[in-house]
Design a protein around this motif. Structure first.
Motif, PDB file in Angstrom:
ATOM      1  N   LEU A  33      -5.346   1.356  -1.806  1.00  0.00           N
ATOM      2  CA  LEU A  33      -6.340   1.095  -2.844  1.00  0.00           C
ATOM      3  C   LEU A  33      -6.544   2.323  -3.727  1.00  0.00           C
ATOM      4  N   SER A  53       0.837  -1.213   0.000  1.00  0.00           N
ATOM      5  CA  SER A  53       0.000   0.000   0.000  1.00  0.00           C
ATOM      6  C   SER A  53       0.861   1.248   0.000  1.00  0.00           C
ATOM      7  N   LEU A  62      -5.663   2.270  -7.757  1.00  0.00           N
ATOM      8  CA  LEU A  62      -6.709   2.466  -8.769  1.00  0.00           C
ATOM      9  C   LEU A  62      -6.818   3.906  -9.238  1.00  0.00           C
ATOM     10  N   LEU A  89     -14.728  -0.680   2.006  1.00  0.00           N
ATOM     11  CA  LEU A  89     -13.430  -1.313   2.255  1.00  0.00           C
ATOM     12  C   LEU A  89     -13.079  -1.240   3.735  1.00  0.00           C
ATOM     13  N   LEU A 130      -4.263   0.403   4.073  1.00  0.00           N
ATOM     14  CA  LEU A 130      -4.896  -0.341   2.985  1.00  0.00           C
ATOM     15  C   LEU A 130      -5.869   0.535   2.186  1.00  0.00           C
ATOM     16  N   THR A 131      -6.537   1.458   2.864  1.00  0.00           N
ATOM     17  CA  THR A 131      -7.444   2.375   2.156  1.00  0.00           C
ATOM     18  C   THR A 131      -6.654   3.304   1.239  1.00  0.00           C
TER      19      THR A 131
END
Length: 325
Positions: free
Chosen positions: A188, A33, A192, A280, A184-185
């Motif tokens: 992501l 991440s 993306l 998420l 992790l957020t």
């Protein structure tokens, strides 16, 4: 009629049996991440990247046509605009990102703002211009800095509260679980390249609150069981505590997902990033409460007698005086 139970009362899942593999996977995901955040960067929205802000009032309407405006302004080629009401229901603020070629060119930002206003005036009657201002990169940088400080302050304050409420090991465990969820957020969104705006900061703060709530419930049961089962091995005690709170955890998560998943797939595009981040966060927050916050207590030295009051020298002397020692 018997009530339907998603989690039976006698649930006995050996969560801690797989604590090492899950920790390894989580550490790898955290590293990946931050790799994506550093190398890809976050796709900052107008709030954090700067841009042009125009404010207009639809004098011939009671409410501003925000969905139509979002589609119309988006077609101009400046990315997804940020459109919000301010003041009355017929007053809106519209922010668009400035293209790279407009940076440093005198009058370019104002011209883009005029283009946006002109497109609105060409489509709607009785539109009043209230402002056409540039949000500088410096101001956007201050927004990013303050947003980062807000997240850090929230996490540290939560860790301090749990430290005082329980013990320092619990504070460290909660802080690591929150760091896992936030990492992790961010990863992501960096992977993306979804737009990262103030809405996402609000979503991350909501994730921190949800994850903390779940972690405190698990920690409170662990503390109770540490006092209740003095001779039980700590891994078994942690499994027992997680299983005892599992029904509450599952029902809370499912209730939230029932509301959020339809919004994720069928809601307005402007809320997609916010909803995706929270969805998420529910998954990783639930996971971290079980596999991050609980197992770390073993490695931080929590034992079956951690909450047994220690006898002081004064207590010993008093017992001797009573002939009990």
């Amino acid at each position: 009629m018997r009530l339907l139970k998603l989690v039976p009362d006698d649930t006995n899942i050996k969560f801690l049996k797989w604590r090492v593999p899950f920790y390894v996977v989580s550490l790898i995901l955290i590293a990946l991440s931050w790799f994506f955040v550093v190398n890809n960067g976050l796709n900052y929205g107008v709030d954090f990247a700067g841009g042009q802000e125009v404010r207009v009032t639809f004098e011939g309407r009671e409410e501003a046509p925000i969905p139509e405006l979002r589609q119309q302004i988006g077609a101009l080629g400046y990315g997804d605009p940020v459109i919000q009401r301010f003041g009355e229901a017929n007053q809106v603020s519209i922010r668009v990102r400035l293209p790279a070629e407009a940076e440093g060119v005198p009058g370019a930002a104002t011209a883009i703002g005029n283009e946006v206003i002109g497109a609105i005036e060409g489509e709607y009657d009785q539109v009043r211009r209230d402002g056409n201002d540039t949000v500088s990169g410096k101001v956007a940088s201050e927004f990013r800095e303050k947003a980062g400080l807000a997240l850090l302050a929230a996490m540290l304050a939560i860790a301090l509260y749990i430290w005082v409420r329980f013990e320092w090991q619990f504070g460290v465990g909660a802080l690591f679980a929150l760091f896992h969820d936030v990492s992790l957020t961010l990863g992501l969104f960096a992977l993306l390249q979804w737009e990262f705006s103030l809405q996402i900061i609000a979503a991350i703060l909501a994730i921190i609150g949800y994850s903390l709530n779940d972690t405190i419930v698990v920690y409170d049961r662990i503390r109770e069981n540490l006092k209740k089962y003095r001779k039980m091995p700590v891994p078994e005690l942690l499994d027992l505590s997680v299983n005892e709170t599992l029904a509450r955890t599952v029902m809370t998560s499912l209730t939230l997902l029932v509301a959020l998943i339809p919004l994720l797939f069928f809601g307005p595009e402007s809320l997609f990033g916010l909803t995706a981040a929270i969805v998420l966060g529910i998954f990783v927050g639930t996971y971290s409460s079980v596999y991050m916050a609980a197992p770390i207590l073993i490695w931080l030295g929590v034992t079956s007698d951690s909450f047994v009051p220690q006898e002081t020298e004064a207590d010993l002397q008093e017992r001797k005086a009573r002939g009990e020692a």
